[in-house]
Design an enzyme around this catalytic site. Structure first.
Site, mmCIF file in Angstrom:
data_model
loop_
_atom_site.group_PDB
_atom_site.id
_atom_site.type_symbol
_atom_site.label_atom_id
_atom_site.label_comp_id
_atom_site.label_asym_id
_atom_site.label_seq_id
_atom_site.Cartn_x
_atom_site.Cartn_y
_atom_site.Cartn_z
ATOM 1 N N LYS A 84 0.847 -1.201 0.000
ATOM 2 C CA LYS A 84 0.000 0.000 0.000
ATOM 3 C C LYS A 84 0.880 1.249 0.000
ATOM 4 O O LYS A 84 1.932 1.273 0.662
ATOM 5 C CB LYS A 84 -0.915 -0.031 1.227
ATOM 6 C CG LYS A 84 -1.986 1.056 1.251
ATOM 7 C CD LYS A 84 -2.917 0.867 2.447
ATOM 8 C CE LYS A 84 -4.007 1.925 2.504
ATOM 9 N NZ LYS A 84 -4.923 1.722 3.661
ATOM 10 N N SER A 159 -9.815 1.679 2.521
ATOM 11 C CA SER A 159 -8.923 2.436 1.681
ATOM 12 C C SER A 159 -7.857 1.593 0.983
ATOM 13 O O SER A 159 -7.237 2.072 0.031
ATOM 14 C CB SER A 159 -8.233 3.523 2.498
ATOM 15 O OG SER A 159 -7.420 2.948 3.493
ATOM 16 N N SER A 183 -10.090 -0.608 6.718
ATOM 17 C CA SER A 183 -9.459 -0.468 5.406
ATOM 18 C C SER A 183 -8.735 -1.694 4.866
ATOM 19 O O SER A 183 -8.366 -1.704 3.693
ATOM 20 C CB SER A 183 -8.480 0.702 5.417
ATOM 21 O OG SER A 183 -9.177 1.891 5.211
HETATM 22 N N1 GLN Z 1 -13.262 3.934 5.656
HETATM 23 C C1 GLN Z 1 -12.832 4.312 6.969
HETATM 24 C C2 GLN Z 1 -12.495 5.769 6.997
HETATM 25 O O1 GLN Z 1 -12.671 6.389 6.006
HETATM 26 C C3 GLN Z 1 -11.652 3.475 7.385
HETATM 27 C C4 GLN Z 1 -10.395 3.919 6.776
HETATM 28 C C5 GLN Z 1 -9.218 3.097 7.211
HETATM 29 O O2 GLN Z 1 -9.368 2.068 7.854
HETATM 30 N N2 GLN Z 1 -8.031 3.600 6.918
HETATM 31 O O3 GLN Z 1 -12.089 6.277 7.980
#
Ligand code: GLN
Length: 465
Positions: A84, A159, A183
């Protein structure tokens, strides 16, 4: 091939690290234009010559040479994985899919990267994500959305959508993602692969571009539970650069798993898509053959999302302050310091990240700190307490990962609340710091702190017929 299958083939000389890396790089070259899973490939062969320090094929060749000289291959030698874009690899760009870090070259390896290098892993490239990991669909990337390889009209989740799409599409054998509120698990569920959010503190965050530091964890995205276990066991453990990381001795406590809890709050008729519910029912039927199933309560679940969306923006507003064009990030000169800050941040930082900086700054401001931030912290304790009580009754929890199947690209981009709701079942584990594993079926297993072994044991039971 899974990591285990590849290793069998490698030991029997049916393949080599180089040959395997080339086959992935060729596939990436063909398919990544459409999927946009990778932002950059660390080899000219993959189509985007990096100009960075790291060369996947050179690394693969070194592994093959070691094997040829008679060395016994370690469990991850030659395994080609995707990283990532918020995890630092020395000499390579790490942009967190943001414009402001578009030219930022990492000056050191993240702790997990150093460990994987030592273990002989090959890094194919860096994967797309929501900007600074804020989002649930990978549409918040400054470099265009990633498509779900199972249905390219759909989002891959986020994400870590690029990592999940790379694994699901066969563009990487496995990948690393990060999980602050889901994410790793939500994109794993959307793409039909396996994702592990380790216990908070199990894996060092050193070299991970911080989103919300009290919640962030790095973890594997893989094709099977076994592969997730192998990667996790390699990256976990104490790092003196992350004071929240723990010594290995806290892991591997033996426990016989007898009972599995089904939290009532996660299965409400209004919230859960019927197809997902029926997938979960199949998993429950299977588990019943080997375990006792109990209904349990996690009564504060309904407050978790609201609590998360105070704590996360608060931490984000603080963590994002360093990207000002002076300390970090692309500088846009504008005559004086304040205007330079404004221009650099205004041009470099996308809308969702901006929204969170504003919300967090507001929630932390003198007049509102107690009403919002302190209160959210107290609610967070209640959510953690729920899990503690539940684990006094059951050894493991089974829940859905997501409330709905993957949605269409563009469907929720104008409705942040609808987007936030897709993490309703993943966020509580982050708030409590407990580990959780998403299986390809979308089932999520949740265990007590540092009991990842329970996840792997039951995960493998579900995965194997
Ligand atoms: N979708 C969640 C957010 O926008 C989780 C994001 C993540 O785990 N980095 O905060």
């Amino acid at each position: 091939m899974t990591i285990l299958e590849f290793h069998k083939a490698l030991k029997n000389k049916k393949t080599s690290a180089r040959e395997t890396a080339i086959s992935y790089l060729d596939k990436i070259k063909k398919e990544n234009k459409n999927l946009n899973a990778y932002l950059e490939i660390f080899s000219a062969r993959g189509g985007s010559a990096s100009g960075g320090e790291y060369d996947a094929l050179k690394q693969a060749k070194e592994i093959d040479e070691k094997i040829a000289s008679g060395e016994e291959p370690g469990a991850l030698w030659g395994v080609p994985i995707a990283i990532k874009d918020n995890i630092l690899i020395r000499g390579e760009i790490a942009s967190a899919a943001s414009k402001i870090l578009g030219n930022y070259v990492a000056s050191y390896d993240a702790h997990v990267i150093a460990k994987l290098k030592k273990a002989g892993v090959i890094f194919l490239g860096r994967t797309n994500m929501d900007e600074f990991a804020m989002g649930s669909s990978t549409e918040n990337s400054a470099y265009g959305p990633t498509k779900n390889p199972r249905d390219t009209s759909k989002v891959p989740g986020g994400s870590s959508g690029g990592s999940a799409a790379a694994v699901a599409g066969g563009l990487a054998m496995a990948a690393l993602g990060s999980d602050t509120g889901g994410s790793i698990r939500q994109p794993a569920a959307f793409c039909g692969v396996v994702g592990l959010k380790p216990t908070y503190g199990a894996v060092s965050r050193n070299g991970l571009i911080a989103m919300a530091s009290s919640l962030d964890q790095i973890g594997p995205i893989t094709q099977t539970v076994e592969d997730a276990e192998i990667l996790f066991n390699t990256i976990k453990g104490k790092d003196e650069m992350d004071s929240t990381s723990v010594l290995p001795k806290v892991f591997n406590r033996a426990a016989k798993i007898k009972t599995i809890g089904i939290p009532k709050e996660y299965f409400s008729e209004q919230g859960l898509d019927p197809h997902i519910k029926s997938e979960l029912d199949k998993v429950i039927n299977k588990l019943e053959k080997n375990y006792e199933i109990h209904e349990i309560n996690l009564p504060h679940t309904k407050y978790a999302l609201a609590c998360y969306y105070i704590i996360v923006p608060a931490e984000v507003s603080s963590n994002m302050a360093r990207f000002d064009g002076v300390r970090y990030g692309e500088r846009k000169d504008a005559g004086n310091l304040i205007e330079t800050y404004k221009k650099s941040r205004g041009e470099g930082i996308g809308l969702e990240v901006r929204r969170r900086i504003l919300l967090g700054t507001y929630a932390l401001s003198a007049g509102y700190y107690n009403a919002y931030y302190s209160k959210a912290q107290r609610v967070r304790s209640l959510v953690a307490e729920d899990f503690k009580k539940a684990f006094a009754e059951v050894d493991l929890i089974l829940a859905p990962t997501v409330p709905t199947p993957p949605f269409k690209i563009g469907e929720k981009t104008n409705d942040p609340l609808a987007m936030y709701l897709s993490d309703i079942y993943t966020i509580p584990a982050n708030l409590a710091g407990v580990p959780a594993l998403t299986l390809a079926s979308g089932a999520q297993l949740i265990a007590p702190h540092f009991e990842e072994n329970r996840l792997f044991e039951v995960g493998k039971f579900i995965e194997h017929d």
